[in-house]
Design a protein around this motif. Structure first.
Motif, short mmCIF file in Angstrom:
data_model
loop_
_atom_site.label_atom_id
_atom_site.label_comp_id
_atom_site.label_asym_id
_atom_site.label_seq_id
_atom_site.Cartn_x
_atom_site.Cartn_y
_atom_site.Cartn_z
N GLU A 196 5.68 94.74 -14.13
CA GLU A 196 6.47 93.42 -14.28
C GLU A 196 5.89 92.20 -14.41
OE1 GLU A 196 9.02 93.60 -10.81
OE2 GLU A 196 10.41 95.11 -11.29
N SER A 197 4.65 92.16 -13.68
CA SER A 197 3.67 91.03 -14.00
C SER A 197 3.13 90.98 -15.47
CB SER A 197 2.71 91.18 -12.84
OG SER A 197 3.19 90.73 -11.60
N ALA A 198 2.49 92.37 -15.76
CA ALA A 198 1.88 92.44 -16.95
C ALA A 198 2.99 91.93 -18.21
CB ALA A 198 1.48 94.02 -17.15
N GLU A 199 4.15 92.35 -17.97
CA GLU A 199 5.43 92.30 -19.10
C GLU A 199 5.46 90.70 -19.24
OE1 GLU A 199 9.94 93.12 -19.29
OE2 GLU A 199 8.64 94.81 -18.72
N ILE A 200 5.76 89.99 -18.05
CA ILE A 200 5.79 88.68 -18.04
C ILE A 200 4.63 87.85 -18.71
CG2 ILE A 200 5.77 86.59 -16.48
CD1 ILE A 200 7.58 88.28 -14.73
N TYR A 201 3.32 88.22 -18.38
CA TYR A 201 2.09 87.80 -18.85
C TYR A 201 2.00 88.06 -20.22
CZ TYR A 201 0.32 87.19 -14.26
OH TYR A 201 0.13 86.67 -12.93
N GLN A 202 2.36 89.17 -20.94
CA GLN A 202 2.49 89.39 -22.25
C GLN A 202 3.40 88.55 -23.11
OE1 GLN A 202 3.35 93.52 -23.30
NE2 GLN A 202 1.52 93.74 -24.92
N GLN A 203 4.48 88.28 -22.50
CA GLN A 203 5.44 87.57 -23.21
C GLN A 203 5.12 86.00 -23.37
OE1 GLN A 203 9.09 87.88 -20.50
NE2 GLN A 203 9.55 90.09 -21.49
N GLN A 204 4.23 85.67 -22.26
CA GLN A 204 3.63 84.31 -22.10
C GLN A 204 2.13 84.13 -22.95
OE1 GLN A 204 3.78 83.33 -18.04
NE2 GLN A 204 5.89 82.94 -18.00
N ASN A 205 1.85 85.27 -23.58
CA ASN A 205 0.64 85.29 -24.58
C ASN A 205 -0.49 85.02 -23.43
OD1 ASN A 205 1.70 85.94 -26.98
ND2 ASN A 205 2.42 83.69 -27.36
N ARG A 206 -0.57 85.57 -22.30
CA ARG A 206 -1.55 85.26 -21.23
C ARG A 206 -2.37 86.63 -21.21
NH1 ARG A 206 -2.31 81.36 -17.65
NH2 ARG A 206 -4.51 82.40 -17.70
N GLU A 207 -3.16 86.96 -22.50
CA GLU A 207 -3.66 88.19 -22.46
C GLU A 207 -4.63 88.46 -21.36
OE1 GLU A 207 -4.04 92.02 -24.10
OE2 GLU A 207 -2.62 90.28 -25.13
N ASP A 208 -5.51 87.70 -20.90
CA ASP A 208 -6.39 87.71 -19.86
C ASP A 208 -5.78 88.28 -18.63
OD1 ASP A 208 -4.89 85.17 -19.92
OD2 ASP A 208 -6.46 84.27 -18.71
N LEU A 209 -4.56 87.50 -18.12
CA LEU A 209 -3.75 87.92 -16.93
C LEU A 209 -3.34 89.28 -17.24
CD1 LEU A 209 -2.18 84.44 -15.87
CD2 LEU A 209 -4.41 85.91 -14.92
N TYR A 210 -2.78 89.62 -18.27
CA TYR A 210 -2.18 90.90 -18.71
C TYR A 210 -3.26 92.05 -18.69
CZ TYR A 210 -0.36 94.68 -21.74
OH TYR A 210 -0.18 95.94 -22.08
N GLN A 211 -4.34 91.58 -19.13
CA GLN A 211 -5.35 92.76 -19.09
C GLN A 211 -5.64 93.12 -17.40
OE1 GLN A 211 -6.44 94.34 -21.78
NE2 GLN A 211 -7.28 95.80 -20.50
N ILE A 212 -5.93 92.00 -16.64
CA ILE A 212 -6.22 92.15 -15.04
C ILE A 212 -5.01 93.05 -14.62
CG2 ILE A 212 -6.06 90.97 -13.04
CD1 ILE A 212 -7.55 88.58 -14.52
N GLU A 213 -3.75 92.83 -14.74
CA GLU A 213 -2.75 93.49 -14.15
C GLU A 213 -2.79 95.11 -14.82
OE1 GLU A 213 -0.39 92.71 -11.92
OE2 GLU A 213 -1.36 90.74 -12.00
#
Length: 151
Positions: A64-81
């Motif tokens: 769920e967090s990764a999906e939110i980060y991806q929608q917000q174009n936060r690739e760095d946080l998406y990658q961590i998740e």
């Protein structure tokens, strides 16, 4: 070997290898297991089913967090998740494919004699018991709803 012992060994190995991504995921698992143990009581050991449900909860949070980060174009946080999710999934049982889940749900509908959406609770109760740890509840629900509404 208990899950906590396996996690402790893997933490040591990750520390020696200086693998920060794996270490983050393992520490998250260890923290969640310790929290679950303290909720049960100090002398209580967690059952395998409880351990799996803790891991599933962690995996769901990461997705769920990764999906939110991806929608917000936060690739760095998406990658961590996603890195942590990969570590968590190593300890979960093999997940069923959508087709396998659908086949199981069809079988359960036949077994229970379910005919429409009003029988959703009957099917879901049995499906959650049989597919526990092997499939996401949300996916099971979507498939059951589609099959019961004739979609």
């Amino acid at each position: 070997m208990a899950l906590q012992d396996k996690i402790d060994q893997d933490i040591k190995a990750a520390m020696l290898a200086k693998d920060n991504a794996t270490l983050r995921g393992l520490r998250a698992i260890k923290a969640a297991i310790l929290l679950a143990k303290t909720e049960k009581g100090p002398a209580e050991e967690l059952s395998e089913q409880t351990e799996i449900s803790v891991l599933q909860k962690l995996a769901k949070q990461r997705r769920e967090s990764a999906e939110i980060y991806q929608q917000q174009n936060r690739e760095d946080l998406y990658q961590i998740e996603m890195e942590e999710l990969a570590v968590i999934e190593r300890f979960l049982p093999k997940q069923l494919s959508r087709e396998e889940i659908e086949a199981n749900v069809r079988q359960l509908i036949a077994e229970t004699g379910a005919t429409g959406p009003k029988d959703m609770g009957k099917v879901m109760g049995l499906a959650n018991k049989r597919l526990a740890g092997k499939a996401d509840g949300k996916t099971i629900s979507e498939i059951a709803k589609t099959l019961l509404t004739g979609g």
